[in-house]
Scaffold this active site. Sequence first.
Site, PDB file in Angstrom:
ATOM      1  N   LYS A   1     -21.308  32.791  31.532  1.00 36.13           N
ATOM      2  CA  LYS A   1     -22.194  33.437  32.084  1.00 36.13           C
ATOM      3  C   LYS A   1     -22.495  33.907  33.831  1.00 36.13           C
ATOM      4  O   LYS A   1     -23.351  34.674  34.449  1.00 36.13           O
ATOM      5  CB  LYS A   1     -23.222  32.404  31.544  1.00 36.13           C
ATOM      6  CG  LYS A   1     -22.937  32.015  30.426  1.00 36.13           C
ATOM      7  CD  LYS A   1     -24.449  33.153  30.304  1.00 36.13           C
ATOM      8  CE  LYS A   1     -24.940  32.479  28.348  1.00 36.13           C
ATOM      9  NZ  LYS A   1     -25.247  33.332  27.874  1.00 36.13           N
TER      10      LYS A   1
ATOM     11  N   TYR B   1     -18.445  23.454  28.176  1.00 38.61           N
ATOM     12  CA  TYR B   1     -19.716  24.989  28.021  1.00 38.61           C
ATOM     13  C   TYR B   1     -18.349  25.808  28.860  1.00 38.61           C
ATOM     14  O   TYR B   1     -18.070  26.797  27.655  1.00 38.61           O
ATOM     15  CB  TYR B   1     -20.411  25.063  28.743  1.00 38.61           C
ATOM     16  CG  TYR B   1     -21.371  26.549  29.331  1.00 38.61           C
ATOM     17  CD1 TYR B   1     -22.038  26.460  27.592  1.00 38.61           C
ATOM     18  CD2 TYR B   1     -21.623  26.913  29.889  1.00 38.61           C
ATOM     19  CE1 TYR B   1     -22.468  27.635  27.769  1.00 38.61           C
ATOM     20  CE2 TYR B   1     -22.388  28.532  29.642  1.00 38.61           C
ATOM     21  CZ  TYR B   1     -22.321  28.619  28.332  1.00 38.61           C
ATOM     22  OH  TYR B   1     -23.845  29.480  28.363  1.00 38.61           O
TER      23      TYR B   1
END
Length: 276
Positions: A183, A176
């Site tokens: 994020k 990720y």
Amino acid sequence: MLDRRDACPATVQPGEGLPSMASLAGKLGIVFGVANKRSIAWAIAQAWHQAGAKLAFTYQGERLKENVEELAGTFGADTLILPCDVTMDDEITQVFARVGEKFGKLHLLLHSVAFAPREALEGDFLSTSREAFRIAHDVSAYSLVALARGAAPIMTDGGSIVAMTYYGSEKVVPHYNVMGVAKASLEASTRYLAYDLGPKKIRVNCISAGPVNTLAARGISGFGEMLKHYEAHAPLKRNVLPDELGATGAFLASDGAAAITGQVIYVDCGYQVMGM
Ligand code: NAD
Ligand code: 0WE
């Protein structure tokens, strides 16, 4: 005497919703991030519509225009559908000018937009280029600040801004990578925006969704294994459904969430509480 049919009408009209569903009747909203019918943005838009909100939509570029017109068009031929690449300040300005003309005001905004160059989600985080880092943060985090600033002047009755996030912001999820860092920035931005906009009764929250099989998730190698991992390890022993993200989106948009701001709400079948 209350007839059973009155308590539970067979046909649910837009704006009525289910008895347990909060009403968004009279609310005006805008949705960023519909790419196709599997998009999380589409699930939340449908829930907002069913709760009675009137919605405008944006699409990223010509490539997605037809898709969004076909989906959003089902909400009425007069649905406002506008182009918006969230990295372009002039497009953002145009969107809120047009929404201001058509709606006069705005109550709801959904941010369901993320992007990092593919190569940044493949190798290790250590290899992230300056350009991939910049793009991921521009599209996936700064855009929330830019959209909130565009929306605030027309959120004159207060409002609810909802953004989509993922657990990779707080714990390492292999591959990720820079999206996790972006994020984390999105979630911190949510808190600072909540502070700035609180006095105007504008709330800002994130929904942290468990993995969902969307365009953005497809093609990520090992995504099938990730769905199985959640099924095996989440307390509820299953994956989250798009409708459930819609229901949380509708709650956060509603007056029932009037005292909730700056938060990250986990809609992940409980996965986030696990330590092992
Ligand atoms: P999706 O591909 O359907 O949606 C992503 C959207 O981002 C697309 O509509 C795309 O057009 C838009 N976008 C990308 N770059 C843009 C730009 N420059 N300008 C405007 N729009 C741009 O995938 P999704 O899974 O529905 O993703 C929506 C949100 O949910 C993202 O923020 C994602 O990080 C988040 N999320 C997804 C999952 C998952 O497993 N699918 C889990 C948690 C959070
Ligand atoms: O936020 C996301 C994915 C967002 C995303 C997806 C892509 C694929 C295509 C951002 N940029 C791109 N760039 C592309 O070129 N998710 C929460 C879904 C996701 O993506 C992962 C995950 C999960 C979960 C990537 C690696 C590991 C887990």
